[in-house]
Design a protein around this motif. Structure first.
Motif, PDB file in Angstrom:
ATOM      1  N   GLN A 211     -36.958  18.175 -10.880  1.00  0.00           N
ATOM      2  CA  GLN A 211     -38.045  17.852 -11.813  1.00  0.00           C
ATOM      3  C   GLN A 211     -39.088  16.932 -11.184  1.00  0.00           C
ATOM      4  OE1 GLN A 211     -36.946  16.235 -15.576  1.00  0.00           O
ATOM      5  NE2 GLN A 211     -35.921  18.082 -16.283  1.00  0.00           N
ATOM      6  N   LYS A 212     -40.318  17.084 -11.685  1.00  0.00           N
ATOM      7  CA  LYS A 212     -41.367  16.128 -11.354  1.00  0.00           C
ATOM      8  C   LYS A 212     -41.361  15.027 -12.410  1.00  0.00           C
ATOM      9  CE  LYS A 212     -44.518  19.308  -9.022  1.00  0.00           C
ATOM     10  NZ  LYS A 212     -45.892  19.899  -9.019  1.00  0.00           N
ATOM     11  N   PRO A 213     -41.550  13.775 -12.014  1.00  0.00           N
ATOM     12  CA  PRO A 213     -41.554  12.676 -12.991  1.00  0.00           C
ATOM     13  C   PRO A 213     -42.624  12.880 -14.062  1.00  0.00           C
ATOM     14  CG  PRO A 213     -41.407  11.815 -10.760  1.00  0.00           C
ATOM     15  CD  PRO A 213     -41.688  13.281 -10.632  1.00  0.00           C
ATOM     16  N   ASP A 214     -42.301  12.509 -15.272  1.00  0.00           N
ATOM     17  CA  ASP A 214     -43.228  12.622 -16.404  1.00  0.00           C
ATOM     18  C   ASP A 214     -44.439  11.726 -16.158  1.00  0.00           C
ATOM     19  OD1 ASP A 214     -44.367  13.041 -18.866  1.00  0.00           O
ATOM     20  OD2 ASP A 214     -43.059  11.645 -19.929  1.00  0.00           O
ATOM     21  N   ASP A 215     -45.631  12.229 -16.446  1.00  0.00           N
ATOM     22  CA  ASP A 215     -46.837  11.409 -16.269  1.00  0.00           C
ATOM     23  C   ASP A 215     -47.596  11.236 -17.578  1.00  0.00           C
ATOM     24  OD1 ASP A 215     -47.788  13.925 -16.677  1.00  0.00           O
ATOM     25  OD2 ASP A 215     -49.092  13.988 -14.908  1.00  0.00           O
ATOM     26  N   TRP A 216     -46.933  11.516 -18.707  1.00  0.00           N
ATOM     27  CA  TRP A 216     -47.631  11.416 -19.988  1.00  0.00           C
ATOM     28  C   TRP A 216     -47.061  10.307 -20.871  1.00  0.00           C
ATOM     29  CZ3 TRP A 216     -51.939  12.247 -22.305  1.00  0.00           C
ATOM     30  CH2 TRP A 216     -52.021  12.243 -23.692  1.00  0.00           C
ATOM     31  N   LEU A 217     -45.819  10.468 -21.340  1.00  0.00           N
ATOM     32  CA  LEU A 217     -45.261   9.503 -22.288  1.00  0.00           C
ATOM     33  C   LEU A 217     -44.256   8.566 -21.614  1.00  0.00           C
ATOM     34  CD1 LEU A 217     -45.111   8.475 -25.189  1.00  0.00           C
ATOM     35  CD2 LEU A 217     -43.350  10.201 -25.643  1.00  0.00           C
ATOM     36  N   TYR A 218     -43.184   9.140 -21.075  1.00  0.00           N
ATOM     37  CA  TYR A 218     -42.153   8.331 -20.396  1.00  0.00           C
ATOM     38  C   TYR A 218     -42.454   8.336 -18.900  1.00  0.00           C
ATOM     39  CZ  TYR A 218     -39.767   8.673 -24.867  1.00  0.00           C
ATOM     40  OH  TYR A 218     -39.455   8.599 -26.201  1.00  0.00           O
ATOM     41  N   LYS A 219     -43.392   7.489 -18.521  1.00  0.00           N
ATOM     42  CA  LYS A 219     -43.960   7.488 -17.177  1.00  0.00           C
ATOM     43  C   LYS A 219     -42.890   7.337 -16.101  1.00  0.00           C
ATOM     44  CE  LYS A 219     -48.565   7.592 -17.524  1.00  0.00           C
ATOM     45  NZ  LYS A 219     -49.451   8.417 -16.692  1.00  0.00           N
ATOM     46  N   GLY A 220     -42.964   8.213 -15.108  1.00  0.00           N
ATOM     47  CA  GLY A 220     -42.133   8.067 -13.931  1.00  0.00           C
ATOM     48  C   GLY A 220     -40.660   8.336 -14.146  1.00  0.00           C
ATOM     49  N   THR A 221     -40.300   9.094 -15.196  1.00  0.00           N
ATOM     50  CA  THR A 221     -38.890   9.402 -15.437  1.00  0.00           C
ATOM     51  C   THR A 221     -38.662  10.907 -15.400  1.00  0.00           C
ATOM     52  OG1 THR A 221     -39.131   9.496 -17.852  1.00  0.00           O
ATOM     53  CG2 THR A 221     -38.595   7.351 -16.874  1.00  0.00           C
ATOM     54  N   VAL A 222     -37.408  11.282 -15.145  1.00  0.00           N
ATOM     55  CA  VAL A 222     -36.999  12.685 -15.207  1.00  0.00           C
ATOM     56  C   VAL A 222     -35.920  12.813 -16.262  1.00  0.00           C
ATOM     57  CG1 VAL A 222     -37.637  13.295 -12.855  1.00  0.00           C
ATOM     58  CG2 VAL A 222     -35.404  12.260 -13.287  1.00  0.00           C
ATOM     59  N   ARG A 223     -35.763  14.023 -16.786  1.00  0.00           N
ATOM     60  CA  ARG A 223     -34.872  14.215 -17.938  1.00  0.00           C
ATOM     61  C   ARG A 223     -34.072  15.493 -17.776  1.00  0.00           C
ATOM     62  NH1 ARG A 223     -35.068  14.141 -23.833  1.00  0.00           N
ATOM     63  NH2 ARG A 223     -32.893  14.533 -24.385  1.00  0.00           N
ATOM     64  N   CYS A 224     -32.822  15.453 -18.169  1.00  0.00           N
ATOM     65  CA  CYS A 224     -32.071  16.694 -18.356  1.00  0.00           C
ATOM     66  C   CYS A 224     -31.376  16.622 -19.701  1.00  0.00           C
ATOM     67  CB  CYS A 224     -31.079  16.956 -17.227  1.00  0.00           C
ATOM     68  SG  CYS A 224     -29.688  15.830 -17.142  1.00  0.00           S
ATOM     69  N   ALA A 225     -31.346  17.731 -20.392  1.00  0.00           N
ATOM     70  CA  ALA A 225     -30.752  17.807 -21.731  1.00  0.00           C
ATOM     71  C   ALA A 225     -30.385  19.255 -21.995  1.00  0.00           C
ATOM     72  CB  ALA A 225     -31.735  17.285 -22.782  1.00  0.00           C
ATOM     73  N   GLY A 226     -29.927  19.526 -23.187  1.00  0.00           N
ATOM     74  CA  GLY A 226     -29.486  20.874 -23.520  1.00  0.00           C
ATOM     75  C   GLY A 226     -28.003  20.984 -23.280  1.00  0.00           C
ATOM     76  N   ASP A 227     -27.566  22.099 -22.677  1.00  0.00           N
ATOM     77  CA  ASP A 227     -26.144  22.291 -22.390  1.00  0.00           C
ATOM     78  C   ASP A 227     -25.773  21.622 -21.076  1.00  0.00           C
ATOM     79  OD1 ASP A 227     -25.829  23.655 -24.726  1.00  0.00           O
ATOM     80  OD2 ASP A 227     -26.173  25.616 -23.813  1.00  0.00           O
ATOM     81  N   THR A 228     -26.185  20.386 -20.947  1.00  0.00           N
ATOM     82  CA  THR A 228     -25.854  19.557 -19.789  1.00  0.00           C
ATOM     83  C   THR A 228     -25.931  18.099 -20.226  1.00  0.00           C
ATOM     84  OG1 THR A 228     -26.393  19.100 -17.471  1.00  0.00           O
ATOM     85  CG2 THR A 228     -28.233  19.445 -18.980  1.00  0.00           C
ATOM     86  N   LEU A 229     -25.637  17.194 -19.336  1.00  0.00           N
ATOM     87  CA  LEU A 229     -25.591  15.779 -19.699  1.00  0.00           C
ATOM     88  C   LEU A 229     -26.965  15.277 -20.121  1.00  0.00           C
ATOM     89  CD1 LEU A 229     -23.333  14.609 -16.730  1.00  0.00           C
ATOM     90  CD2 LEU A 229     -22.618  15.197 -19.061  1.00  0.00           C
ATOM     91  N   ASP A 230     -27.019  14.518 -21.210  1.00  0.00           N
ATOM     92  CA  ASP A 230     -28.277  14.019 -21.760  1.00  0.00           C
ATOM     93  C   ASP A 230     -28.672  12.744 -21.012  1.00  0.00           C
ATOM     94  OD1 ASP A 230     -30.449  13.296 -23.246  1.00  0.00           O
ATOM     95  OD2 ASP A 230     -29.485  13.559 -25.190  1.00  0.00           O
ATOM     96  N   ILE A 231     -29.673  12.876 -20.113  1.00  0.00           N
ATOM     97  CA  ILE A 231     -30.055  11.776 -19.218  1.00  0.00           C
ATOM     98  C   ILE A 231     -31.568  11.668 -19.155  1.00  0.00           C
ATOM     99  CG2 ILE A 231     -29.975  10.926 -16.834  1.00  0.00           C
ATOM    100  CD1 ILE A 231     -27.390  12.578 -16.483  1.00  0.00           C
ATOM    101  N   ARG A 232     -32.085  10.429 -19.143  1.00  0.00           N
ATOM    102  CA  ARG A 232     -33.490  10.181 -18.795  1.00  0.00           C
ATOM    103  C   ARG A 232     -33.549   8.886 -17.975  1.00  0.00           C
ATOM    104  NH1 ARG A 232     -36.081   9.328 -23.421  1.00  0.00           N
ATOM    105  NH2 ARG A 232     -36.842  11.457 -23.780  1.00  0.00           N
ATOM    106  N   VAL A 233     -33.932   9.000 -16.699  1.00  0.00           N
ATOM    107  CA  VAL A 233     -34.005   7.839 -15.812  1.00  0.00           C
ATOM    108  C   VAL A 233     -35.129   8.047 -14.803  1.00  0.00           C
ATOM    109  CG1 VAL A 233     -31.555   7.221 -15.981  1.00  0.00           C
ATOM    110  CG2 VAL A 233     -32.310   8.855 -14.244  1.00  0.00           C
ATOM    111  N   ALA A 234     -35.486   6.972 -14.107  1.00  0.00           N
ATOM    112  CA  ALA A 234     -36.422   7.080 -12.989  1.00  0.00           C
ATOM    113  C   ALA A 234     -35.707   7.706 -11.794  1.00  0.00           C
ATOM    114  CB  ALA A 234     -36.945   5.692 -12.625  1.00  0.00           C
ATOM    115  N   PRO A 235     -36.432   8.430 -10.935  1.00  0.00           N
ATOM    116  CA  PRO A 235     -35.790   9.107  -9.800  1.00  0.00           C
ATOM    117  C   PRO A 235     -34.947   8.187  -8.926  1.00  0.00           C
ATOM    118  CG  PRO A 235     -38.031   9.907 -10.072  1.00  0.00           C
ATOM    119  CD  PRO A 235     -37.867   8.773 -11.040  1.00  0.00           C
TER     120      PRO A 235
END
Length: 268
Positions: free
Chosen positions: A101-125
């Motif tokens: 993933q590319k880091p978010d540049d809109w709301l949660y600046k500089g973070t990446v996220r995975c969710a769905g049928d996988t572990l629910d995570i949002r952190v900086a790279p």
């Protein structure tokens, strides 16, 4: 409180309000006289505390006892390694998503996220490796205790004693207000502080603080197991109440049927 009740029962006068403060500042305080009364009890017996009352006097709480049991049971399985060693399949999938993933540049600046049928995570790279190491250790520890991880409706759940607890992993964010043309809008910047949350009944969060999140694994598992026990007891109580309700309805119905039969027999 117990000593006060004993004094009242034996007709022993107690200090008036402000007595100890007056003595502290060198002032005199009138002391009631001890009166002798044959009518009251003259002897008391003090007994050792029972197991049930120990927690009232500074004994370890249930979660502390369970936490110690978990630490003794799992031992080195609670130690987060410096690198991934035979990672769980869920951790491998989360790693692929986060790294791609590319880091978010809109709301949660500089973070990446995975969710769905996988572990629910949002952190900086920069915190991906640390996050994956934590998750891998937690998943393996949960499975060693007979628990599991599952997914439903794009959410992650810890399955403990057949009870589902929604869990998420987040990097704490700091809110900032920025100009967007004529308008102001909020953005969130990562702080480097990691947190693990149980977000449903009861809600609980563990974060980096005096202890790093990696050193709180036994607390997390103990809380999940205690919450599962509470839900089990609640379910049993509800089942008992439901059984009692059905039993009462059955008795009332049988009584009404007997009445109807008696009336029919009488008419015949």
């Amino acid at each position: 409180t117990g000593l006060k009740k004993i004094c009242i029962r034996l007709n022993i006068p107690l200090p008036k309000a402000g007595h100890w403060q007056k003595l502290q500042f060198g002032k005199k305080s009138k002391q009631p006289k001890l009166s002798y009364n044959d009518a009251v009890e003259q002897q008391i017996t003090l007994s050792l505390r029972s197991e049930e009352t120990k927690n009232m006097y500074g004994e370890p709480s249930p979660i502390k006892i369970l936490q110690k049991e978990i630490e003794n049971h799992l031992q080195n399985k609670l130690t987060v390694p410096e690198s991934l060693i035979k990672p769980d399949i869920l951790v491998i999938e989360a790693k692929k998503i986060l790294r791609s993933q590319k880091p978010d540049d809109w709301l949660y600046k500089g973070t990446v996220r995975c969710a769905g049928d996988t572990l629910d995570i949002r952190v900086a790279p920069k915190n991906i490796t640390r996050t994956l190491l934590f998750w891998d250790t937690l998943i393996k520890a949960l499975r060693a205790r007979g628990h599991n991880i599952s997914f439903r409706n794009r959410e992650t759940y810890a399955i403990v004693d057949e009870h589902d607890f929604k869990i998420i992993f987040r990097e704490k964010m700091k809110r900032e207000v920025v100009k967007d043309g004529k308008w102001d809008r909020s953005i969130f910047q990562p702080t480097g502080i990691l947190s693990f949350q149980m977000v449903n009944h009861p809600t609980k969060e563990w974060t980096d603080g005096k202890l790093a999140l990696e050193l709180q694994l036994s607390r997390i598992i103990a809380k999940l197991e205690l919450a599962a026990r509470e839900w089990t007891l609640l379910r049993m109580r509800h089942k008992k109440e439901e059984d009692e309700r059905k039993d009462k309805e059955r008795i009332i119905k049988e009584f009404e049927q007997r009445q109807e039969k008696d009336l029919a027999d009488f008419k015949e």
